[in-house]
Scaffold this active site. Structure first.
Site, PDB file in Angstrom:
ATOM      1  N   HIS A  29       0.849  -1.201   0.000  1.00 17.41           N
ATOM      2  CA  HIS A  29       0.000   0.000   0.000  1.00 17.41           C
ATOM      3  C   HIS A  29       0.878   1.242   0.000  1.00 17.41           C
ATOM      4  O   HIS A  29       2.023   1.216   0.451  1.00 17.41           O
ATOM      5  CB  HIS A  29      -0.961   0.005   1.187  1.00 17.41           C
ATOM      6  CG  HIS A  29      -0.324   0.335   2.510  1.00 17.41           C
ATOM      7  ND1 HIS A  29      -0.156   1.623   2.962  1.00 17.41           N
ATOM      8  CD2 HIS A  29       0.200  -0.462   3.475  1.00 17.41           C
ATOM      9  CE1 HIS A  29       0.423   1.608   4.150  1.00 17.41           C
ATOM     10  NE2 HIS A  29       0.653   0.355   4.487  1.00 17.41           N
ATOM     11  N   CYS A  30       0.330   2.328  -0.551  1.00 17.65           N
ATOM     12  CA  CYS A  30       1.008   3.622  -0.506  1.00 17.65           C
ATOM     13  C   CYS A  30       0.183   4.533   0.400  1.00 17.65           C
ATOM     14  O   CYS A  30      -0.489   4.060   1.311  1.00 17.65           O
ATOM     15  CB  CYS A  30       1.188   4.201  -1.907  1.00 17.65           C
ATOM     16  SG  CYS A  30      -0.367   4.476  -2.789  1.00 17.65           S
ATOM     17  N   MET A  31       0.202   5.831   0.130  1.00 17.09           N
ATOM     18  CA  MET A  31      -0.514   6.766   0.995  1.00 17.09           C
ATOM     19  C   MET A  31      -2.027   6.579   0.952  1.00 17.09           C
ATOM     20  O   MET A  31      -2.716   6.741   1.955  1.00 17.09           O
ATOM     21  CB  MET A  31      -0.184   8.207   0.577  1.00 17.09           C
ATOM     22  CG  MET A  31       1.218   8.629   0.937  1.00 17.09           C
ATOM     23  SD  MET A  31       1.457   8.705   2.716  1.00 17.09           S
ATOM     24  CE  MET A  31       0.245   9.938   3.150  1.00 17.09           C
TER      25      MET A  31
END
Length: 518
Positions: A29-31
């Site tokens: 996952h990213c932001m």
């Protein structure tokens, strides 16, 4: 406990819609997004995923990305990983989605599907070696964003306390917390670089650590004394890539019996010497040139430079070229304490918000699209623009262009003040929109910096709204989309509405053939 149940319920709702645990090959996952590697994309039920309450949108790129928003994604991902691990052996079949009625009025879901199709077409075109390389660069820096944000906010808080002369015994500790990560960021970049390019991560970190070691101040290269940190993240990037190639060469030629001793030693030795006596100096010159150019661009280009940066940022995102800016942002933060480019680029999101509000008012009869706009606007104000881009403006065509116009005007506003000497910067990368306020910094006090950035957002909102309201819809586009989504069974067959034929001819099949006219 209720929050944990909610996150697990979201993960449980998503899993069968992406083909079950057996279809998931990787999870990250990213932001804002849950990024999944999938064995078979055809098992994904896009429309059902978009209907999950916590899902803001989906993006089909090199990984399948589910937009959950900041905060939520960090909590849902661990629950999703647990469910995948528990159900790895099971592959429940997903129920097929019902076939759409080609005579039904166009809905927001079908509009979003068109956006996904356009994204998939761009993905195929974007899979060039250069753009794949840029994705690798992004994968190196994206995991660092949470630390950049946390340390950036602490730095801003510390600066405020110092200016107010409050808590003098605490501010040195806050300064240490804010600066510690940035002092060692080269090590983390080296670690991630080696990992991304197929080497041993810790060896990449070890070579990059040479750059920040205080003892390099006693070494001369090219007739000059080196400085700890010289070359920064660019030097760490180059050093780690070199270490990966040296390590791979050693793996091929060093006998297995000696590999555990010789390969790490030669990797650090050769890469370290090249870094000290070459890369640090070269990368330092490049880093300095980047900072000088950024200052020159905004000091001399002013509103014109801001207009171009703010207006063309979203097209860069569409092409995947925005990833090249990540090392530039990080370099500017290392050198100046903040990046002056990010607030200008954030104006692109303001233009999207203004355009979406205009779409809402220009399509009063299309309840489905208006509902999509209302649900996506809060995230848009916080800088999460994917639901508005892929669900509203991009598939409509012309509103995407007018949204870029709004971003251009907002960028021009900030660029103008930069030319006047009021620099507006961000101490971290990642957030945008209102979420960027805690990370703002500049050269004329926090109050002035916040006021200028807020003014840019307002200009972006207004310009995006006006451009879209007056120029974002042709007559054909309004005829096609400004129709009610309510059942029309009670309408007398002898007196069809004038737009019925157009609407029937522009159902999901027709829209899938080409974007809306611009």
């Amino acid at each position: 406990m209720a929050t944990e149940d909610k996150n697990r319920a979201t993960a449980a709702a998503i899993l069968p819609l992406v083909g079950g645990a057996a279809n998931v090959s990787s999870i990250a996952h990213c932001m804002t997004r849950l990024r999944l590697g999938l064995h078979d994309r055809s098992l994904v039920q896009d429309e059902a995923l978009k209907a999950v309450p916590a899902v803001m949108g989906v993006v089909d790129d090199d990984t399948y990305q589910i937009v959950l928003g900041p905060g939520t994604v960090a909590r849902v991902t661990p629950e999703f990983e647990k469910l995948v691990e528990e159900g790895k052996a099971a592959t429940p079949a997903a129920a097929p989605a019902p076939a759409p009625d080609p005579s039904a009025p166009l809905t927001a879901e079908e509009l979003a599907a068109q956006g996904a199709e356009m994204k998939a077409a761009r993905k195929a075109k974007n899979a060039t070696p250069f753009k794949l390389f840029l994705r690798k660069i992004a994968n190196i820096f994206v995991p660092l964003i949470p630390a950049l944000i946390g340390c950036g906010i602490i730095a801003g808080l510390n600066g405020l306390l110092v200016n107010l002369e409050w808590l003098p015994s605490v501010t040195p500790a806050l300064a240490a917390m804010a600066s510690g990560f940035m002092a060692l960021i080269a090590v983390f970049v080296g670690y991630n670089t080696a990992k991304e390019f197929g080497g041993t991560p810790i060896l990449g970190g070890a070579v990059a650590a040479v750059i920040v070691f205080p003892g390099v101040a006693n070494i001369e290269a090219f007739g000059q004394k080196l400085s700890p940190g010289q070359g920064g993240v660019l030097g760490a990037l180059g050093a780690a890539v070199l270490a990966v190639y040296v390590e791979k060469w050693c793996r091929r030629w060093v006998p297995e019996a000696l590999d555990v001793l010789v390969t790490p030693t030669l990797t650090v030795l050769i890469s370290g010497l090249v870094t000290i006596f070459g890369l640090m100096y070269v990368a330092g010159e490049v880093s300095t040139a980047i900072g000088t150019f950024a200052d020159w661009l905004l000091s001399n280009g002013g509103a014109g430079a801001g207009l171009v940066l703010g207006g063309f940022f979203l097209p860069l995102v569409m092409l995947g070229l925005h990833q090249a800016l990540i090392p530039i942002h990080t370099t500017l933060i290392e050198q100046q304490g903040y990046t002056v480019l990010l607030p200008i680029l954030a104006m692109a999101g303001a233009g999207q918000v203004g355009a979406a509000i205009a779409v809402y008012f220009r399509l009063p009869r299309n309840e489905s699209i208006r509902k999509t706009v209302k649900s996506a606007l809060p995230a848009g104000f916080l800088g999460v623009g994917e639901p508005l881009i892929y669900g509203v403006s991009l598939p409509l065509g012309r509103p995407f262009i007018t949204a870029c116009v709004g971003g251009a005007f907002g960028g021009a506003f900030l660029g103008f003040f930069n030319q006047l000497g009021d620099a507006v910067g961000s101490t971290a990368i990642g957030p945008s929109g209102w979420a960027l306020f805690p990370l703002l910094d500049g050269n004329h006090g926090l109050g002035a910096t916040i006021a200028i950035y807020a003014g840019g957002l307002v200009v972006g909102y207004l310009a995006g709204f006006v451009a879209t309201y007056f120029f974002g819809f042709s007559k054909d586009l309004l005829t096609e989309f400004n129709v009610s989504q309510e059942p029309t069974a009670t309408t007398p067959a002898a007196e069809p509405a004038p737009a019925t034929a157009t609407t029937a001819a522009s159902g999901p099949d027709a829209l899938a053939k080409e974007p809306a006219a611009v």
